[in-house]
Design an enzyme around this catalytic site. Structure first.
Site, PDB file in Angstrom:
ATOM      1  N   ASP A  28       0.795  -1.029   0.114  1.00  0.00           N
ATOM      2  CA  ASP A  28       0.046   0.000   0.165  1.00  0.00           C
ATOM      3  C   ASP A  28       0.864   1.260   0.185  1.00  0.00           C
ATOM      4  OD1 ASP A  28      -2.492   1.289   0.047  1.00  0.00           O
ATOM      5  OD2 ASP A  28      -2.684   1.099   2.197  1.00  0.00           O
ATOM      6  N   ASN A  76     -10.638  -3.357  -6.035  1.00  0.00           N
ATOM      7  CA  ASN A  76     -10.145  -2.280  -6.880  1.00  0.00           C
ATOM      8  C   ASN A  76     -10.672  -1.706  -8.195  1.00  0.00           C
ATOM      9  OD1 ASN A  76      -6.598  -3.407  -5.844  1.00  0.00           O
ATOM     10  ND2 ASN A  76      -7.953  -1.899  -4.955  1.00  0.00           N
TER      11      ASN A  76
HETATM   12  C1  FPP Z   1      -2.209   0.071  -3.191  1.00  0.00           C
HETATM   13  O1  FPP Z   1      -1.746   1.303  -3.145  1.00  0.00           O
HETATM   14  C2  FPP Z   1      -1.393  -0.825  -4.259  1.00  0.00           C
HETATM   15  C3  FPP Z   1      -2.362  -1.250  -5.326  1.00  0.00           C
HETATM   16  C4  FPP Z   1      -3.916  -1.208  -5.171  1.00  0.00           C
HETATM   17  C5  FPP Z   1      -1.686  -1.966  -6.462  1.00  0.00           C
HETATM   18  C6  FPP Z   1      -0.347  -2.477  -6.075  1.00  0.00           C
HETATM   19  C7  FPP Z   1       0.074  -3.026  -7.369  1.00  0.00           C
HETATM   20  C8  FPP Z   1       1.425  -2.942  -7.606  1.00  0.00           C
HETATM   21  C9  FPP Z   1       2.666  -2.552  -6.842  1.00  0.00           C
HETATM   22  C10 FPP Z   1       1.811  -3.215  -8.994  1.00  0.00           C
HETATM   23  C11 FPP Z   1       1.720  -4.743  -9.240  1.00  0.00           C
HETATM   24  C12 FPP Z   1       1.779  -5.362 -10.363  1.00  0.00           C
HETATM   25  C13 FPP Z   1       2.767  -6.436 -10.739  1.00  0.00           C
HETATM   26  C14 FPP Z   1       2.694  -6.839 -12.171  1.00  0.00           C
HETATM   27  C15 FPP Z   1       2.682  -7.608  -9.767  1.00  0.00           C
HETATM   28  P1  FPP Z   1      -2.717   2.658  -3.278  1.00  0.00           P
HETATM   29  O2  FPP Z   1      -2.748   3.055  -4.538  1.00  0.00           O
HETATM   30  O3  FPP Z   1      -3.808   2.405  -2.423  1.00  0.00           O
HETATM   31  O4  FPP Z   1      -1.968   3.909  -2.734  1.00  0.00           O
HETATM   32  P2  FPP Z   1      -2.536   4.913  -1.523  1.00  0.00           P
HETATM   33  O5  FPP Z   1      -3.087   3.975  -0.298  1.00  0.00           O
HETATM   34  O6  FPP Z   1      -1.525   5.728  -1.344  1.00  0.00           O
HETATM   35  O7  FPP Z   1      -3.749   5.738  -2.393  1.00  0.00           O
END
Ligand code: FPP
Length: 259
Positions: A28, A76
């Site tokens: 996250d 998501n």
């Molecule tokens: C949460 O951060 C993260 C995600 C919903 C996606 C995580 C995905 C990746 C790191 C890419 C993975 C891809 C592969 C190919 C394995 P957030 O967007 O909720 O961050 P925030 O809490 O700061 O808004």
């Protein structure tokens, strides 16, 4: 009736017992990381993929056998459409950019989640990643994509019912054997970056006895220092699996205090 698993580390050499076999991570904080840099959220996910590739290597170097990461949850899809399509494209880019490297480094890639509603292109990329690494044994990277812990319990129940299993033959072991990650031991250590203190529907069944570790570090910044801090905290935990034990927390005296 005692349904709790016994300590999977019992009988291992002390230094081996301190290393989790299976680490699960909620990656996250990508969006906030990007926003702090006045960049779009998808850029945070892109840098998050680079962080993941580094952490897979670090986990393998430390003797961790399984790393499972939450890349895209069943929930998501509710994100803005440009972020959802950005994440889908990112997977395709990540597979073409990193598959050869991960395959060469002995990483086995497995995808868990509902593939029925992802695009044909994405399904093909997942299949390519799984097939190209199927023979690898150094570490297994399970990427949870369009996954939810509740979805996993439901799909396991459906399979059991579809097989016509009588109700009195359904027990925890049978259910566990139908879960999407039945090939892996339950996670020993569950890490969530980004400062939120919740599980968010990741591996609900399997984390019943996992040690939980939360850090404010945003995922793109998560590197060896943060990984080692989590592993040191884990090594200090007293895992009891529901039992009462008179012993001291495992090797606690031999380890430095949490920093
Ligand atoms: C949460 O951060 C993260 C995600 C919903 C996606 C995580 C995905 C990746 C790191 C890419 C993975 C891809 C592969 C190919 C394995 P957030 O967007 O909720 O961050 P925030 O809490 O700061 O808004």
């Amino acid at each position: 009736m005692d349904n709790a698993p016994s300590d999977p580390r019992a009988g291992l050499a002390p230094e081996r017992a301190l290393v989790p076999r299976h680490v699960a991570i909620v990656m996250d904080g990508n969006g906030r990381w990007a926003r702090k840099r006045f960049m779009p959220r998808v850029y945070g996910h892109k840098v998050g993929v680079d962080a993941l590739v580094r952490i897979v290597q670090s986990c393998a170097d430390r003797g961790i056998e399984h790393l499972s990461v939450f890349a895209f949850s069943s929930e998501n899809w509710k994100r803005p459409s440009d972020e959802v399509s950005g994440l889908m494209s990112l997977v395709l880019v990540a597979v073409s950019k990193y598959l050869a490297k991960l395959a060469g480094d002995g990483v086995r890639i497995r995808i868990v989640g509902d593939r029925s509603i992802v695009s044909d292109k994405l399904r093909a990329a997942w299949q390519e990643a799984e097939e190209a690494t199927a023979h690898n044994t150094r570490i297994t990277l399970s990427v949870a994509f369009n996954y939810g812990g509740r979805w996993d319990v439901v799909q396991a129940c459906r399979k059991i019912v579809e097989a016509g299993t009588p109700a009195d033959q359904i027990d925890e072991a049978l259910l566990a054997s139908h879960m999407a990650m039945s090939y892996a031991p339950d996670p020993d250590l569950f890490i969530r970056t980004g400062g939120e203190i919740r599980i968010s529907n990741f591996m609900l069944w399997q984390t019943a006895y996992s040690e939980l570790y939360f850090t404010h570090c945003l995922w793109p910044d998560f590197g060896n220092t943060e990984l080692d801090a989590a592993l040191a905290a884990y090594a200090r935990r007293d895992r009891r699996f529901g039992e009462v034990r008179d012993s001291e927390p495992m090797l606690a005296a031999a380890l430095p205090a949490d920093s």
